[in-house]
Scaffold this motif. Structure first.
Motif, PDB file in Angstrom:
ATOM      1  N   ASP A 134      13.640  40.130 -36.900  1.00  0.00           N
ATOM      2  CA  ASP A 134      13.436  41.481 -36.379  1.00  0.00           C
ATOM      3  C   ASP A 134      13.856  41.559 -34.914  1.00  0.00           C
ATOM      4  O   ASP A 134      14.499  42.509 -34.495  1.00  0.00           O
ATOM      5  N   ARG A 135      13.531  40.518 -34.130  1.00  0.00           N
ATOM      6  CA  ARG A 135      13.909  40.503 -32.713  1.00  0.00           C
ATOM      7  C   ARG A 135      15.418  40.381 -32.522  1.00  0.00           C
ATOM      8  O   ARG A 135      15.981  40.912 -31.573  1.00  0.00           O
ATOM      9  N   ALA A 136      16.089  39.677 -33.432  1.00  0.00           N
ATOM     10  CA  ALA A 136      17.524  39.445 -33.292  1.00  0.00           C
ATOM     11  C   ALA A 136      18.358  40.674 -33.628  1.00  0.00           C
ATOM     12  O   ALA A 136      19.499  40.783 -33.184  1.00  0.00           O
ATOM     13  N   ASP A 137      17.807  41.603 -34.390  1.00  0.00           N
ATOM     14  CA  ASP A 137      18.561  42.783 -34.809  1.00  0.00           C
ATOM     15  C   ASP A 137      18.711  43.750 -33.634  1.00  0.00           C
ATOM     16  O   ASP A 137      17.728  44.250 -33.097  1.00  0.00           O
ATOM     17  N   PRO A 138      19.958  44.048 -33.213  1.00  0.00           N
ATOM     18  CA  PRO A 138      20.138  44.948 -32.074  1.00  0.00           C
ATOM     19  C   PRO A 138      19.634  46.362 -32.325  1.00  0.00           C
ATOM     20  O   PRO A 138      19.346  47.095 -31.378  1.00  0.00           O
ATOM     21  N   ALA A 139      19.498  46.767 -33.579  1.00  0.00           N
ATOM     22  CA  ALA A 139      18.988  48.102 -33.877  1.00  0.00           C
ATOM     23  C   ALA A 139      17.507  48.239 -33.540  1.00  0.00           C
ATOM     24  O   ALA A 139      16.977  49.344 -33.509  1.00  0.00           O
ATOM     25  N   GLY A 146      19.103  52.219 -20.356  1.00  0.00           N
ATOM     26  CA  GLY A 146      18.577  51.381 -19.289  1.00  0.00           C
ATOM     27  C   GLY A 146      17.411  50.502 -19.709  1.00  0.00           C
ATOM     28  O   GLY A 146      17.024  49.614 -18.974  1.00  0.00           O
ATOM     29  N   CYS A 147      16.826  50.733 -20.877  1.00  0.00           N
ATOM     30  CA  CYS A 147      15.708  49.882 -21.311  1.00  0.00           C
ATOM     31  C   CYS A 147      16.253  48.734 -22.156  1.00  0.00           C
ATOM     32  O   CYS A 147      16.333  47.616 -21.676  1.00  0.00           O
ATOM     33  N   GLY A 148      16.592  48.987 -23.382  1.00  0.00           N
ATOM     34  CA  GLY A 148      17.191  47.975 -24.247  1.00  0.00           C
ATOM     35  C   GLY A 148      16.307  46.815 -24.635  1.00  0.00           C
ATOM     36  O   GLY A 148      16.777  45.829 -25.179  1.00  0.00           O
ATOM     37  N   GLN A 149      15.000  46.884 -24.373  1.00  0.00           N
ATOM     38  CA  GLN A 149      14.098  45.801 -24.743  1.00  0.00           C
ATOM     39  C   GLN A 149      13.699  45.922 -26.202  1.00  0.00           C
ATOM     40  O   GLN A 149      13.749  46.996 -26.802  1.00  0.00           O
ATOM     41  N   TYR A 150      13.275  44.804 -26.780  1.00  0.00           N
ATOM     42  CA  TYR A 150      12.806  44.782 -28.160  1.00  0.00           C
ATOM     43  C   TYR A 150      11.555  45.639 -28.281  1.00  0.00           C
ATOM     44  O   TYR A 150      10.681  45.613 -27.425  1.00  0.00           O
ATOM     45  N   VAL A 151      11.477  46.412 -29.372  1.00  0.00           N
ATOM     46  CA  VAL A 151      10.300  47.238 -29.644  1.00  0.00           C
ATOM     47  C   VAL A 151       9.686  46.770 -30.964  1.00  0.00           C
ATOM     48  O   VAL A 151      10.314  46.915 -32.012  1.00  0.00           O
ATOM     49  N   PRO A 152       8.473  46.208 -30.947  1.00  0.00           N
ATOM     50  CA  PRO A 152       7.824  45.820 -32.206  1.00  0.00           C
ATOM     51  C   PRO A 152       7.625  47.046 -33.091  1.00  0.00           C
ATOM     52  O   PRO A 152       7.361  48.148 -32.603  1.00  0.00           O
ATOM     53  N   LEU A 153       7.767  46.863 -34.392  1.00  0.00           N
ATOM     54  CA  LEU A 153       7.681  47.980 -35.322  1.00  0.00           C
ATOM     55  C   LEU A 153       6.336  48.694 -35.230  1.00  0.00           C
ATOM     56  O   LEU A 153       6.268  49.918 -35.342  1.00  0.00           O
ATOM     57  N   ASP A 154       5.257  47.945 -34.977  1.00  0.00           N
ATOM     58  CA  ASP A 154       3.931  48.563 -34.890  1.00  0.00           C
ATOM     59  C   ASP A 154       3.819  49.509 -33.703  1.00  0.00           C
ATOM     60  O   ASP A 154       3.057  50.469 -33.746  1.00  0.00           O
ATOM     61  N   ASP A 155       4.568  49.244 -32.619  1.00  0.00           N
ATOM     62  CA  ASP A 155       4.499  50.054 -31.410  1.00  0.00           C
ATOM     63  C   ASP A 155       5.586  51.127 -31.345  1.00  0.00           C
ATOM     64  O   ASP A 155       5.550  51.990 -30.480  1.00  0.00           O
ATOM     65  N   ALA A 156       6.554  51.069 -32.239  1.00  0.00           N
ATOM     66  CA  ALA A 156       7.741  51.912 -32.130  1.00  0.00           C
ATOM     67  C   ALA A 156       7.470  53.357 -32.532  1.00  0.00           C
ATOM     68  O   ALA A 156       6.669  53.641 -33.414  1.00  0.00           O
ATOM     69  N   LEU A 157       8.171  54.255 -31.844  1.00  0.00           N
ATOM     70  CA  LEU A 157       8.210  55.661 -32.231  1.00  0.00           C
ATOM     71  C   LEU A 157       9.626  55.959 -32.693  1.00  0.00           C
ATOM     72  O   LEU A 157      10.584  55.697 -31.967  1.00  0.00           O
ATOM     73  N   PRO A 158       9.812  56.483 -33.920  1.00  0.00           N
ATOM     74  CA  PRO A 158      11.166  56.786 -34.388  1.00  0.00           C
ATOM     75  C   PRO A 158      11.682  58.060 -33.735  1.00  0.00           C
ATOM     76  O   PRO A 158      11.045  59.101 -33.799  1.00  0.00           O
ATOM     77  N   VAL A 159      12.833  57.962 -33.091  1.00  0.00           N
ATOM     78  CA  VAL A 159      13.423  59.095 -32.384  1.00  0.00           C
ATOM     79  C   VAL A 159      14.853  59.278 -32.882  1.00  0.00           C
ATOM     80  O   VAL A 159      15.643  58.332 -32.870  1.00  0.00           O
ATOM     81  N   PRO A 160      15.223  60.497 -33.331  1.00  0.00           N
ATOM     82  CA  PRO A 160      16.616  60.714 -33.739  1.00  0.00           C
ATOM     83  C   PRO A 160      17.550  60.449 -32.558  1.00  0.00           C
ATOM     84  O   PRO A 160      17.339  60.960 -31.468  1.00  0.00           O
TER      85      PRO A 160
END
Length: 115
Positions: free
Chosen positions: A60-65, A72-86
């Motif tokens: 999951d961490r290796a996937d650039p998506a 300017g951020c580009g940091q890994y976002v854990p799925l539990d913390d993520a907000l889906p944004v179009p």
């Protein structure tokens, strides 16, 4: 989970080569001795194999998506913390990107967007 694999080969050397190739990808837990085929042409070998353990978190961490979509951020976002944004892709398509909640609030504040 154990998977049974049957190798049909012309001779023992071919069967060993096939078992070695399978062993490079899967974990071989048992190998039967070579048995002559009933038809008389070649041999059969049975293998019990298992899938190697997979570190899903590392994948999951290796996937650039799975990086934050804010410029300017580009940091890994854990799925539990993520907000889906179009988000618009580089090729013009639209996908749901993962965003940090703090990055989304900052982006909304910068663009003066409210709910």
């Amino acid at each position: 989970m154990t998977i049974e694999v049957r190798i049909v080969a012309g001779d023992v050397d071919q069967a060993d080569a096939a078992a070695l190739a399978i062993g490079r990808v899967l974990t071989v837990t048992r190998e039967s001795p070579p048995r002559p085929r009933r038809s008389g042409d070649g041999i059969t070998v049975y293998l019990d194999v298992e899938l190697p353990p997979v570190d899903l978190d590392a994948l999951d961490r290796a996937d650039p998506a799975n990086r934050c979509g804010r410029a300017g951020c580009g940091q890994y976002v854990p799925l539990d913390d993520a907000l889906p944004v179009p988000t618009v892709d580089d090729d013009g398509g639209v996908r749901y990107a993962r965003w940090h909640p703090a990055c989304l609030r900052a982006e909304q504040r910068d663009r003066r967007l409210t709910r």
